[in-house]
Design a protein around this motif. Structure first.
Motif: not given
Length: 411
Positions: A282-310
């Motif tokens: 399985r292919t993952y991407y980990f995103l570290d988002d130190p900005y969203g919670g403070n300087y964007g729309d208030g959402l922190n997008r930090t976490g693991w994301y999974l790629y669906d090949e289908d």
């Protein structure tokens, strides 16, 4: 922040990025931030020294150190994470930032340090004007009184020198107190004290670990409520007797590297770098988002994301500390599955094309805009040739008085 096109993969990246996050190629148009803003702890330490600032025990800014005593600003590295903190007057700690973005962390303390330097300079100027005013008013006094004033000024200067020296001595004593981080061997047993504190029941807790030969692994041994609490058989008097050097090779590496043991990782989860990972097909991407919670729309997008090949899509999968969702293999060995071969990461639709990453970039841009606003000077139009760092050089005949600082607020 200006965008430039990567010459190798064609993706648009920030001009302040040294390498392309998509393919790893060197950014030929790489530009440092304005006025060589420090981006690493070492660069910030060099900036501090170049300004001829007083010792850190005087300014109360500690670069690269985790100081526990009250009234302190600081930044330090904890594994691959960076922590910016303030210890208030009552000893309570306020965390300004904790994450893997060193440049972001350094900038937080850098801006606060510059703000404090200007405050101290203004304090000195006001005091100088006050003294000058009093001196002018008393110019008609006799030479004897003038001599007395001079003696008083010299006495005050001497007293300041003595107090600074005493503060430095006390600081050395303070820095040498507190439990030494590292490995210990006592009565044939192997121990480890990382000072990785956790906040439980209204106070900080400090972990001690012990190696279990029968299990072939480290186990959490004792948790103390204070940084200077020594569990038997180690005491404050025997601490350096039992402590071991970090390059000690008298026992196997698997015993020495506590940060790879399962019990330790369960208590201190790995915080990966932002990048691709491939595990179990399985292919993952980990995103570290130190900005969203403070300087964007208030959402922190930090976490693991999974790629669906289908259907060639990405979706949010799990938080960084969700052991159940990640499974033991990825949970304990994430770095082993880090995809360093960037060619394999260049799918027709990569994670960098997703709305998650675009939102992250928008938040990052919002933070950049915020920094630009903070740097705006109303007295003149900003121009790139203007070297305003000179304003933060410290004059040898000025003293530093942090008595007027706000030590009760979070920052």
């Amino acid at each position: 922040m200006a965008k430039v096109k990567c010459e190798y993969c064609g993706n648009y990246i920030d001009e302040t990025q040294q390498t392309c996050p998509s393919c790893g190629a060197v950014n030929a148009a790489y530009q440092r931030t304005a006025h060589d803003t420090p981006r690493t702890i070492e660069e910030l330490r060099s900036w501090y020294q170049a300004r001829n600032l007083p010792p850190e025990e005087v300014t109360r800014f500690f670069i690269g150190k985790d100081i526990k005593e009250p009234k302190a600003f600081g930044i330090y590295a904890k594994g691959n994470r960076f922590v910016v903190y303030k210890n208030k007057a009552n000893g309570e700690r306020a965390i300004r930032y904790e994450g893997t973005d060193e440049a972001y962390a350094v900038n937080e303390l850098y801006l606060k340090l510059k703000e404090e330097i200007l405050r101290q300079k203004n304090h000195n100027l006001q005091r100088t004007r006050s003294v000058s005013s009093r001196s002018f008013g008393g110019a008609r006094q006799t030479g004897r009184r003038g001599s007395l004033v001079l003696m008083i000024v010299l006495a005050i200067v001497l007293l300041n020198v003595l107090l600074i020296g005493l503060a430095a001595v006390l600081s050395v004593r303070s820095s040498s107190s507190g439990t030494r981080i590292g490995y210990y061997r006592a009565d044939g047993e192997l121990y480890y004290y990382p000072m990785s504190s956790s906040y439980e029941e209204g106070e900080y807790r400090y972990d001690w670990w012990k190696y279990d030969p029968s299990a072939g692994d480290w186990q959490l041994w004792k948790t103390t409520g204070g940084i200077d609490e020594f569990p038997e058989p180690i005491t404050e008097q025997t601490e350096f007797t039992y402590s071991l050097p970090f390059d000690d090779q008298s026992f196997p590496p698997e015993q020495y590297d506590i940060q790879r043991c399962h019990a330790y990782l369960d208590r201190h989860p790995i915080y990966p770098d932002s990048d691709y990972y491939v595990c179990g097909g399985r292919t993952y991407y980990f995103l570290d988002d130190p900005y969203g919670g403070n300087y964007g729309d208030g959402l922190n997008r930090t976490g693991w994301y999974l790629y669906d090949e289908d259907d060639d899509t990405w979706s949010y999968y799990a938080d960084y500390d969700d052991k159940e969702a990640l499974g033991d293999e990825l949970w304990y060995n994430a770095e082993s599955y880090h995809l360093y071969d960037y060619d394999k990461a260049n799918w027709d639709t990569s994670f960098y094309d997703t709305e998650f990453y675009q939102d992250y970039q928008d938040s990052r841009q919002a933070y950049s805009d915020y920094q630009d606003e903070q740097r705006t000077d109303t007295e003149y139009e900003r121009d790139d040739s203007w070297d305003d760092d000179d304003d933060y050089d410290w004059d040898d005949d000025w003293d530093w008085d942090d008595g007027g600082g706000d030590w009760d607020s979070d920052w």
